[in-house]
Structure formats: structure tokens, C-alpha cells
Design a protein around this motif. Structure first.
Motif, PDB file in Angstrom:
ATOM      1  N   LYS A 200       6.335  11.650  18.564  1.00  0.00           N
ATOM      2  CA  LYS A 200       5.897  11.402  17.193  1.00  0.00           C
ATOM      3  C   LYS A 200       6.959  10.613  16.422  1.00  0.00           C
ATOM      4  O   LYS A 200       6.627   9.708  15.641  1.00  0.00           O
ATOM      5  N   ALA A 201       8.227  10.935  16.630  1.00  0.00           N
ATOM      6  CA  ALA A 201       9.305  10.214  15.947  1.00  0.00           C
ATOM      7  C   ALA A 201       9.278   8.736  16.280  1.00  0.00           C
ATOM      8  O   ALA A 201       9.490   7.878  15.412  1.00  0.00           O
ATOM      9  N   MET A 202       9.020   8.421  17.553  1.00  0.00           N
ATOM     10  CA  MET A 202       8.970   7.018  17.961  1.00  0.00           C
ATOM     11  C   MET A 202       7.831   6.285  17.256  1.00  0.00           C
ATOM     12  O   MET A 202       8.013   5.184  16.721  1.00  0.00           O
ATOM     13  N   TYR A 203       6.650   6.893  17.225  1.00  0.00           N
ATOM     14  CA  TYR A 203       5.511   6.220  16.600  1.00  0.00           C
ATOM     15  C   TYR A 203       5.628   6.176  15.081  1.00  0.00           C
ATOM     16  O   TYR A 203       5.170   5.226  14.444  1.00  0.00           O
ATOM     17  N   ASP A 204       6.261   7.190  14.498  1.00  0.00           N
ATOM     18  CA  ASP A 204       6.536   7.135  13.061  1.00  0.00           C
ATOM     19  C   ASP A 204       7.500   5.987  12.753  1.00  0.00           C
ATOM     20  O   ASP A 204       7.366   5.302  11.729  1.00  0.00           O
ATOM     21  N   ALA A 205       8.461   5.767  13.642  1.00  0.00           N
ATOM     22  CA  ALA A 205       9.415   4.668  13.449  1.00  0.00           C
ATOM     23  C   ALA A 205       8.718   3.315  13.569  1.00  0.00           C
ATOM     24  O   ALA A 205       9.014   2.378  12.809  1.00  0.00           O
ATOM     25  N   ILE A 206       7.788   3.188  14.507  1.00  0.00           N
ATOM     26  CA  ILE A 206       7.035   1.942  14.653  1.00  0.00           C
ATOM     27  C   ILE A 206       6.199   1.687  13.407  1.00  0.00           C
ATOM     28  O   ILE A 206       6.149   0.558  12.887  1.00  0.00           O
ATOM     29  N   ALA A 207       5.549   2.732  12.904  1.00  0.00           N
ATOM     30  CA  ALA A 207       4.749   2.587  11.683  1.00  0.00           C
ATOM     31  C   ALA A 207       5.632   2.189  10.500  1.00  0.00           C
ATOM     32  O   ALA A 207       5.242   1.354   9.668  1.00  0.00           O
ATOM     33  N   TRP A 208       6.830   2.780  10.422  1.00  0.00           N
ATOM     34  CA  TRP A 208       7.759   2.445   9.341  1.00  0.00           C
ATOM     35  C   TRP A 208       8.191   0.987   9.461  1.00  0.00           C
ATOM     36  O   TRP A 208       8.257   0.265   8.476  1.00  0.00           O
ATOM     37  N   TRP A 209       8.503   0.551  10.684  1.00  0.00           N
ATOM     38  CA  TRP A 209       8.919  -0.847  10.909  1.00  0.00           C
ATOM     39  C   TRP A 209       7.818  -1.823  10.509  1.00  0.00           C
ATOM     40  O   TRP A 209       8.107  -2.864   9.914  1.00  0.00           O
ATOM     41  N   LYS A 210       6.590  -1.502  10.794  1.00  0.00           N
ATOM     42  CA  LYS A 210       5.486  -2.398  10.433  1.00  0.00           C
ATOM     43  C   LYS A 210       5.427  -2.613   8.923  1.00  0.00           C
ATOM     44  O   LYS A 210       5.049  -3.689   8.452  1.00  0.00           O
ATOM     45  N   GLN A 211       5.813  -1.594   8.159  1.00  0.00           N
ATOM     46  CA  GLN A 211       5.813  -1.714   6.700  1.00  0.00           C
ATOM     47  C   GLN A 211       7.126  -2.272   6.156  1.00  0.00           C
ATOM     48  O   GLN A 211       7.167  -2.769   5.026  1.00  0.00           O
ATOM     49  N   ASN A 212       8.182  -2.186   6.951  1.00  0.00           N
ATOM     50  CA  ASN A 212       9.517  -2.612   6.496  1.00  0.00           C
ATOM     51  C   ASN A 212      10.211  -3.446   7.567  1.00  0.00           C
ATOM     52  O   ASN A 212      11.304  -3.091   8.025  1.00  0.00           O
TER      53      ASN A 212
ATOM     54  N   GLY B  16      13.956  -2.932   9.049  1.00  0.00           N
ATOM     55  CA  GLY B  16      13.856  -2.390  10.397  1.00  0.00           C
ATOM     56  C   GLY B  16      14.549  -3.267  11.417  1.00  0.00           C
ATOM     57  O   GLY B  16      15.263  -2.774  12.299  1.00  0.00           O
ATOM     58  N   ASN B  17      14.375  -4.573  11.303  1.00  0.00           N
ATOM     59  CA  ASN B  17      15.036  -5.487  12.246  1.00  0.00           C
ATOM     60  C   ASN B  17      16.550  -5.445  12.101  1.00  0.00           C
ATOM     61  O   ASN B  17      17.279  -5.572  13.083  1.00  0.00           O
ATOM     62  N   ARG B  18      17.021  -5.260  10.864  1.00  0.00           N
ATOM     63  CA  ARG B  18      18.478  -5.150  10.672  1.00  0.00           C
ATOM     64  C   ARG B  18      19.016  -3.869  11.311  1.00  0.00           C
ATOM     65  O   ARG B  18      20.102  -3.869  11.897  1.00  0.00           O
ATOM     66  N   ILE B  19      18.250  -2.783  11.195  1.00  0.00           N
ATOM     67  CA  ILE B  19      18.675  -1.525  11.821  1.00  0.00           C
ATOM     68  C   ILE B  19      18.724  -1.688  13.341  1.00  0.00           C
ATOM     69  O   ILE B  19      19.679  -1.264  14.006  1.00  0.00           O
TER      70      ILE B  19
ATOM     71  N   VAL C 299      12.463 -11.790  19.419  1.00  0.00           N
ATOM     72  CA  VAL C 299      11.737 -10.932  20.353  1.00  0.00           C
ATOM     73  C   VAL C 299      10.584 -10.194  19.668  1.00  0.00           C
ATOM     74  O   VAL C 299       9.446 -10.218  20.160  1.00  0.00           O
ATOM     75  N   ILE C 300      10.823  -9.523  18.548  1.00  0.00           N
ATOM     76  CA  ILE C 300       9.765  -8.697  17.954  1.00  0.00           C
ATOM     77  C   ILE C 300       9.203  -9.264  16.659  1.00  0.00           C
ATOM     78  O   ILE C 300       8.325  -8.647  16.045  1.00  0.00           O
ATOM     79  N   GLY C 301       9.666 -10.429  16.245  1.00  0.00           N
ATOM     80  CA  GLY C 301       9.082 -11.079  15.087  1.00  0.00           C
ATOM     81  C   GLY C 301       9.658 -10.605  13.772  1.00  0.00           C
ATOM     82  O   GLY C 301      10.513  -9.711  13.719  1.00  0.00           O
ATOM     83  N   LYS C 302       9.155 -11.216  12.703  1.00  0.00           N
ATOM     84  CA  LYS C 302       9.680 -10.941  11.368  1.00  0.00           C
ATOM     85  C   LYS C 302       8.711 -10.200  10.444  1.00  0.00           C
ATOM     86  O   LYS C 302       9.135  -9.659   9.426  1.00  0.00           O
ATOM     87  N   ASN C 303       7.417 -10.199  10.787  1.00  0.00           N
ATOM     88  CA  ASN C 303       6.446  -9.686   9.806  1.00  0.00           C
ATOM     89  C   ASN C 303       5.823  -8.344  10.164  1.00  0.00           C
ATOM     90  O   ASN C 303       4.953  -7.849   9.447  1.00  0.00           O
ATOM     91  N   GLY C 304       6.244  -7.736  11.277  1.00  0.00           N
ATOM     92  CA  GLY C 304       5.757  -6.411  11.620  1.00  0.00           C
ATOM     93  C   GLY C 304       4.405  -6.384  12.314  1.00  0.00           C
ATOM     94  O   GLY C 304       3.896  -5.298  12.611  1.00  0.00           O
ATOM     95  N   THR C 305       3.822  -7.537  12.595  1.00  0.00           N
ATOM     96  CA  THR C 305       2.512  -7.560  13.257  1.00  0.00           C
ATOM     97  C   THR C 305       2.636  -7.506  14.778  1.00  0.00           C
ATOM     98  O   THR C 305       1.681  -7.134  15.462  1.00  0.00           O
ATOM     99  N   GLY C 306       3.793  -7.908  15.305  1.00  0.00           N
ATOM    100  CA  GLY C 306       3.949  -8.017  16.740  1.00  0.00           C
ATOM    101  C   GLY C 306       3.363  -9.287  17.318  1.00  0.00           C
ATOM    102  O   GLY C 306       3.408  -9.497  18.530  1.00  0.00           O
TER     103      GLY C 306
END
Length: 351
Positions: free
Chosen positions: A235-247, A251-254, A269-276
Motif C-alpha cells: 500500500k505504501a508503494m502505491y500511495d507513493a505512486i499516487a502522490w507522485w502523479k499529483q506532485n 517527487g522527481n527531486r526526491i 526515464v519517468i517523465g515530468k508530468n506524472g502521466t508516465g
């Protein structure tokens, strides 16, 4: 009822007194996680830094050799490994106490087969050396591409050279082609005049087949003996992914800081806008990963099908038999455990 409440209150007051002026404390479960330097695993750093799992002490360590990580799981020194998704059939045959519990992300252009000057077709590679991570997805990727283009998978010599070393071998002419992930592929194309891309993972076939992907593995001990912790970890991993999509910016700086990578390479690699969809790696959210596992209704993206994780297992197992890495393909359930996804989904969690 009043007496019971009074008794309960007195016990709480006594407990608070024992903890001292700092107030109550809760037991925090330690989870030891490893993966190599790769932005697709950086969500563990987000989960830890943003306090998304207050009941967990998430300890992520960078280990560049995934085989070392899996051996540490066997020794009881690691709980979770984030790595490429093809290892499980090998682990099963070796008796390692580990299961693939989730597809993490899908290569969306970050993986490329890059050829040196004068190499334009699969036939041009016959008898030449190609740099890959032997026993890894890169080797399967090259082998499948050769066969799709009319050449035998063993018409080339595979050399176990990766990353910086493969880049140097390409520039120096030591190998005719290499499978690269970013930023090595782009750097090679810039540095080697006449180099070209023979295949890249954003092509529809590779997306639909889900061949080139990362996964998350858990030890049998974590899944079975500390199941509540395993569920909290997922759950922590998916919560982090959801947080990254909004931030995505923060998130990329972290991730860049946690992985000791440049922000530019993380964004590549993972983009700038959180869409993937604006980088080279598509990150599965909870529902997509659960669908790929067959633990939630609906189909995952890119024309993939529900429960496709079993097809992926059978595909890579067949290739490991061809490459003599395993003797025979075992059933998917021997190395895959989708029950955590199912339990989270049934509880109402949607990521």
C-alpha cells in the motif's frame, strides 16, 4: 458499561504514565528493501520521505547486482527486492524463498537495441557480438527481436556487458550492438557517429506483450509470517505512486536525491508530468497492476489482458529453457503471488 469504560480509561492513563512526558509510542515495523539505481524504484524514497507509511520503517538500500539482493532475501536479510520481472522462474528452480507480487512499471521507450555503424538489419548482426545483461530481460529482448526479423536467436554471441561498460564497448567497436536503457542509449547515439536504433520498447508489440518490465518481489517470510506488514508495504508503494502523479516535480527531486541521479536523468526515464507517457517508463498504479495480476476486474493498459502476468511467466520461462538457465518451466503459481493485490482490492483499496 460505565464500569468497563472507567476501567479502560484507567488502563490508558497508566500506559501513558509509563511512556513519560513524550506521550504514547507505537511499534514501527522495519521493512528492508533493495534495488539497483533506477528511477522506477524511487517511489520507495517518496513513501519514506513523505511519511506515507507511518507504521513502517522503510529502509531502502541500493544494490546494483539483483542476484546479490535475492541471495540476501534467502539469507533473511532483505524483505523486498525491486528488479526486472524475468527472474522468478530462475529463483523458483534455485529454491529461493521469494515471490513476484506485482508488476511495477513497463518500458515505454527507455530500452533500445542500438547498433553501430553499418548494422541495419538482424542479418547484419550474424556472427557478431552483442552486449546484454546475460540472464536478464536484455538478453530475451535481443533474442526475440532477432527471431522476429528472420535471424536465429543464437546467431550472435552474447557478451555480458552492461551500462557504462557497454557504452565504452560500443564506442570502441568491441561489440556490434547493445541493449541499453536510459540514459545509456541516448548517450551512445550522441557519441557514436552512424549508430542507429534497431528496436525500441515503445513499439506496440513490446507494450502489449509486457515483456520488458520491472517487478516487485517479497520474501515468503514477509508474505506469510508478517502479512499485515506486507500489505502495508504494498500500500505504501502505491500511495507513493499516487502522490507522485499529483506532485511530479517534487517527487522527481526526491527520487533523484534518493537514487543519487541527476534530475534530468530521472525526468528522462519517468517523465515530468506524472502521466508516465512523457518519459521512457510507464508506472503501473494499483488498479493497473492488480488487473495485470488478475486480482481486480478490467484490463491493464496497452491492450494487455487481465491476468497477463501468467503469460509473462510462461514466455520468459520458455526463453530461460532455451538459454539453459533453467531445466524446465514450472507453473506460474510457484513463483507468483497475487493474493496481496486481491486482499487490498477486496478491502476497498483502489490506490
Amino acid at each position: 458499561m460505565t464500569k468497563k469504560l472507567l476501567k479502560s480509561a484507567s488502563r490508558c492513563i497508566a500506559a501513558l504514565a509509563l511512556t513519560g512526558a513524550a506521550g504514547p509510542t507505537w511499534a514501527v515495523e522495519s521493512v528492508k528493501i533493495a534495488g539497483f539505481t533506477w528511477p522506477g524504484y524511487g517511489f520507495w524514497h517518496i513513501a519514506a520521505e513523505k511519511g506515507l507509511a507511518p507504521d513502517l520503517d522503510i529502509q531502502y538500500q541500493t544494490i546494483e547486482d539483483p542476484y546479490e539482493s535475492f541471495n540476501l532475501v534467502a539469507a533473511g536479510q532483505l524483505d523486498v527486492v525491486s528488479s526486472t520481472a524475468e527472474f522468478t522462474p530462475v529463483g523458483v528452480e534455485r529454491g529461493l524463498p521469494v515471490k513476484l507480487v506485482a508488476f511495477g512499471n513497463l518500458s515505454y521507450g527507455t530500452d533500445k537495441i542500438v547498433a553501430g555503424p553499418g548494422i541495419e538489419t538482424a542479418a547484419d548482426l550474424a556472427g557478431k557480438e552483442v552486449a546484454v545483461l546475460e540472464g536478464g530481460l536484455a538478453q530475451i529482448y535481443v533474442a526475440m527481436w532477432l527471431e522476429q526479423n528472420g535471424a536465429a536467436y543464437d546467431s550472435v554471441t552474447y557478451r555480458n556487458i552492461i551500462a557504462d561498460d557497454a557504452f565504452a564497448a560500443m564506442i570502441g567497436g568491441g561489440v556490434a550492438a547493445s541493449e541499453f536503457w536510459e540514459p545509456y542509449g541516448t548517450n551512445t547515439l550522441k557519441a557514436l557517429e552512424g549508430a542507429s536504433v534497431l528496436a525500441q520498447s515503445k513499439d506496440p508489440y513490446w507494450l502489449q506483450s509486457g515483456v520488458i518490465a520491472d517487478g516487485h518481489y517479497m520474501s515468503d517470510a514477509l508474505i506469510n509470517d508478517r502479512r499485515d506488514v506486507a500489505l502495508l508495504t504494498m500500500k505504501a508503494m502505491y500511495d507513493a505512486i499516487a502522490w507522485w502523479k499529483q506532485n511530479p516535480d517534487e517527487g522527481n527531486r526526491i527520487i533523484a536525491g534518493g537514487m543519487s541521479m541527476s534530475l534530468a536523468d530521472v525526468e528522462l526515464v519517468i517523465g515530468k508530468n506524472g502521466t508516465g507517457l512523457d518519459g521512457g517508463l510507464y508506472v503501473y498504479d494499483f488498479m493497473e497492476a492488480a488487473q495485470f495480476c488478475g486480482s481486480a476486474p478490467g484490463n491493464p493498459p496497452f491492450d494487455q489482458k487481465n491476468g497477463q502476468i501468467n503469460d509473462h511467466w510462461n514466455l520468459v520461462s520458455g526463453w530461460w529453457v532455451k538459454f539453459n538457465l533453467i531445466e524446465a518451466a514450472a507453473p506460474p503459481e510457484t513463483g507468483i503471488d497475487c493474493s496481496l493485490h486481491k486482499e487490498l482490492y477486496d478491502s476497498g483499496y483502489r490506490g
